[in-house]
Design a protein around this motif. Sequence first.
Motif, PDB file in Angstrom:
ATOM      1  N   ILE A   7      36.855  33.572   9.782  1.00 14.93           N
ATOM      2  CA  ILE A   7      36.255  33.567  11.120  1.00 14.93           C
ATOM      3  C   ILE A   7      34.914  34.274  11.059  1.00 14.93           C
ATOM      4  N   THR A   8      33.894  33.698  11.673  1.00 15.21           N
ATOM      5  CA  THR A   8      32.588  34.359  11.749  1.00 15.21           C
ATOM      6  C   THR A   8      32.359  34.890  13.170  1.00 15.21           C
ATOM      7  N   GLY A   9      31.457  35.849  13.272  1.00 12.50           N
ATOM      8  CA  GLY A   9      31.132  36.421  14.577  1.00 12.50           C
ATOM      9  C   GLY A   9      32.288  37.203  15.161  1.00 12.50           C
ATOM     10  N   THR A  10      32.786  38.182  14.405  1.00 11.49           N
ATOM     11  CA  THR A  10      34.035  38.857  14.765  1.00 11.49           C
ATOM     12  C   THR A  10      33.859  40.263  15.325  1.00 11.49           C
ATOM     13  N   SER A  11      32.638  40.684  15.567  1.00 11.55           N
ATOM     14  CA  SER A  11      32.433  42.073  16.010  1.00 11.55           C
ATOM     15  C   SER A  11      32.742  42.285  17.486  1.00 11.55           C
ATOM     16  N   ARG A  12      32.815  41.201  18.241  1.00 10.04           N
ATOM     17  CA  ARG A  12      33.075  41.327  19.680  1.00 10.04           C
ATOM     18  C   ARG A  12      33.549  39.985  20.223  1.00 10.04           C
ATOM     19  N   GLY A  13      33.929  39.998  21.481  1.00  7.26           N
ATOM     20  CA  GLY A  13      34.243  38.766  22.196  1.00  7.26           C
ATOM     21  C   GLY A  13      35.345  37.930  21.588  1.00  7.26           C
ATOM     22  N   ILE A  14      35.147  36.626  21.594  1.00  5.94           N
ATOM     23  CA  ILE A  14      36.164  35.676  21.159  1.00  5.94           C
ATOM     24  C   ILE A  14      36.550  35.885  19.697  1.00  5.94           C
ATOM     25  N   VAL A  71      41.889  34.234  -2.712  1.00  7.39           N
ATOM     26  CA  VAL A  71      42.894  33.258  -2.248  1.00  7.39           C
ATOM     27  C   VAL A  71      42.687  31.930  -2.951  1.00  7.39           C
ATOM     28  N   SER A  72      43.747  31.150  -3.010  1.00  5.06           N
ATOM     29  CA  SER A  72      43.674  29.852  -3.685  1.00  5.06           C
ATOM     30  C   SER A  72      43.046  28.779  -2.808  1.00  5.06           C
ATOM     31  N   SER A  73      43.164  28.944  -1.493  1.00  2.00           N
ATOM     32  CA  SER A  73      42.610  27.937  -0.591  1.00  2.00           C
ATOM     33  C   SER A  73      42.383  28.524   0.793  1.00  2.00           C
ATOM     34  N   VAL A  74      41.565  27.838   1.577  1.00  4.75           N
ATOM     35  CA  VAL A  74      41.283  28.216   2.963  1.00  4.75           C
ATOM     36  C   VAL A  74      41.913  27.166   3.868  1.00  4.75           C
ATOM     37  N   ASP A  75      42.730  27.618   4.816  1.00  3.89           N
ATOM     38  CA  ASP A  75      43.418  26.693   5.721  1.00  3.89           C
ATOM     39  C   ASP A  75      42.603  26.403   6.978  1.00  3.89           C
ATOM     40  N   ILE A  76      41.922  27.439   7.487  1.00  3.60           N
ATOM     41  CA  ILE A  76      41.153  27.283   8.726  1.00  3.60           C
ATOM     42  C   ILE A  76      39.828  28.033   8.593  1.00  3.60           C
ATOM     43  N   LEU A  77      38.741  27.382   8.958  1.00  2.11           N
ATOM     44  CA  LEU A  77      37.436  28.025   9.082  1.00  2.11           C
ATOM     45  C   LEU A  77      36.985  27.867  10.519  1.00  2.11           C
ATOM     46  N   ILE A  78      36.723  28.985  11.184  1.00  2.00           N
ATOM     47  CA  ILE A  78      36.221  28.949  12.556  1.00  2.00           C
ATOM     48  C   ILE A  78      34.787  29.485  12.564  1.00  2.00           C
ATOM     49  N   ASN A  79      33.842  28.571  12.741  1.00  2.00           N
ATOM     50  CA  ASN A  79      32.422  28.942  12.827  1.00  2.00           C
ATOM     51  C   ASN A  79      32.127  29.384  14.254  1.00  2.00           C
ATOM     52  N   ASN A  80      32.309  30.675  14.501  1.00  2.00           N
ATOM     53  CA  ASN A  80      32.204  31.199  15.854  1.00  2.00           C
ATOM     54  C   ASN A  80      30.906  31.972  16.105  1.00  2.00           C
ATOM     55  N   ALA A  81      30.264  32.441  15.056  1.00  2.00           N
ATOM     56  CA  ALA A  81      29.075  33.285  15.223  1.00  2.00           C
ATOM     57  C   ALA A  81      27.979  32.549  15.982  1.00  2.00           C
ATOM     58  N   SER A  99      15.109  31.808  13.979  1.00  2.00           N
ATOM     59  CA  SER A  99      16.161  32.814  13.902  1.00  2.00           C
ATOM     60  C   SER A  99      17.448  32.330  14.553  1.00  2.00           C
ATOM     61  N   VAL A 100      17.328  31.696  15.712  1.00  2.00           N
ATOM     62  CA  VAL A 100      18.491  31.148  16.405  1.00  2.00           C
ATOM     63  C   VAL A 100      19.152  30.060  15.560  1.00  2.00           C
ATOM     64  N   TYR A 101      18.344  29.174  15.008  1.00  2.23           N
ATOM     65  CA  TYR A 101      18.883  28.080  14.200  1.00  2.23           C
ATOM     66  C   TYR A 101      19.510  28.583  12.896  1.00  2.23           C
ATOM     67  N   GLU A 102      18.960  29.658  12.333  1.00  2.00           N
ATOM     68  CA  GLU A 102      19.531  30.219  11.105  1.00  2.00           C
ATOM     69  C   GLU A 102      20.993  30.600  11.321  1.00  2.00           C
ATOM     70  N   THR A 103      21.270  31.232  12.451  1.00  2.00           N
ATOM     71  CA  THR A 103      22.643  31.667  12.733  1.00  2.00           C
ATOM     72  C   THR A 103      23.499  30.534  13.273  1.00  2.00           C
ATOM     73  N   ASN A 104      22.979  29.789  14.222  1.00  2.00           N
ATOM     74  CA  ASN A 104      23.793  28.819  14.955  1.00  2.00           C
ATOM     75  C   ASN A 104      23.979  27.480  14.249  1.00  2.00           C
ATOM     76  N   VAL A 105      23.073  27.140  13.349  1.00  2.00           N
ATOM     77  CA  VAL A 105      23.151  25.834  12.679  1.00  2.00           C
ATOM     78  C   VAL A 105      23.230  25.988  11.159  1.00  2.00           C
ATOM     79  N   PHE A 106      22.209  26.617  10.579  1.00  2.00           N
ATOM     80  CA  PHE A 106      22.124  26.660   9.120  1.00  2.00           C
ATOM     81  C   PHE A 106      23.284  27.432   8.499  1.00  2.00           C
ATOM     82  N   SER A 107      23.750  28.487   9.156  1.00  2.00           N
ATOM     83  CA  SER A 107      24.867  29.256   8.587  1.00  2.00           C
ATOM     84  C   SER A 107      26.165  28.452   8.627  1.00  2.00           C
ATOM     85  N   VAL A 108      26.311  27.603   9.639  1.00  2.00           N
ATOM     86  CA  VAL A 108      27.488  26.733   9.713  1.00  2.00           C
ATOM     87  C   VAL A 108      27.472  25.760   8.531  1.00  2.00           C
ATOM     88  N   PHE A 109      26.312  25.171   8.293  1.00  2.00           N
ATOM     89  CA  PHE A 109      26.142  24.271   7.147  1.00  2.00           C
ATOM     90  C   PHE A 109      26.420  25.026   5.851  1.00  2.00           C
TER      91      PHE A 109
END
Length: 227
Positions: A7-14, A71-81, A99-109
């Motif tokens: 999970i990304t973006g885990t310091s607060r909120g959702i 770990v041997s595998s990842v079951d769920i990836l939640i791009n939340n940041a 800067s916005v695109y770096e976090t919201n788009v490019f990091s997801v990619f």
Amino acid sequence: MSKTIVITGTSRGIGFELVKLFAAEGHTVFALSRNDKPVSALNLENVFSFSCDLSDSSQVSEVAEQIKSQVSSVDILINNAGQFLKQDFKDTRLEDVRSVYETNVFSVFDLTHQLLPAMKDSTHVVTISSMGGVQGSMKFPGLAAYSSSKAAVITLTELLAEEYKENGPSFNVLALGAVQTEMLEEAFPGLQAPNSALEMAEYIKGFSENGQRFYNGKLLQVSSSTP
């Protein structure tokens, strides 16, 4: 059965609430955020908190390698940041948009790409978008960079699902409406959202666990209000 969740973006909120929900069921959780202290302070078993600037590809690569070594595998990836910007277009500089695109788009990619070798055909990649990124939805002044970035990950999700539909992971995107978070307060001061961060986290958790059985390459609008 215990699963491996990233999970990304885990310091607060959702994102913060998602970590606690998955950990409570005994899943192995890798929590990625610039500020890892809130999750680390929880001292939860099977939760690994990483301080990671998702806009820095070298840091993303380092964390991805650590995950794959544990770990041997990842079951769920939640791009939340997400990085938020509300600013008049005439005052917005290109470096702000980047800067916005770096976090919201490019990091997801980037993170999805880095973890792909650890994904199975049953893996579910869920990206969190916004109603502001949905074509034809109500738009708000000052959100040119933010909402357009959230639109980009919707199309990215559709493309990845098509590319891996035969034998790869499933990809879906959730466009969230108003949720009572610090980001909402920044965007619309004083607005009372119909859902709390915990309530939305509960929905996202359930969808990430089972949604791929019914959807792939789909945009789901998760909103009972406007915005």
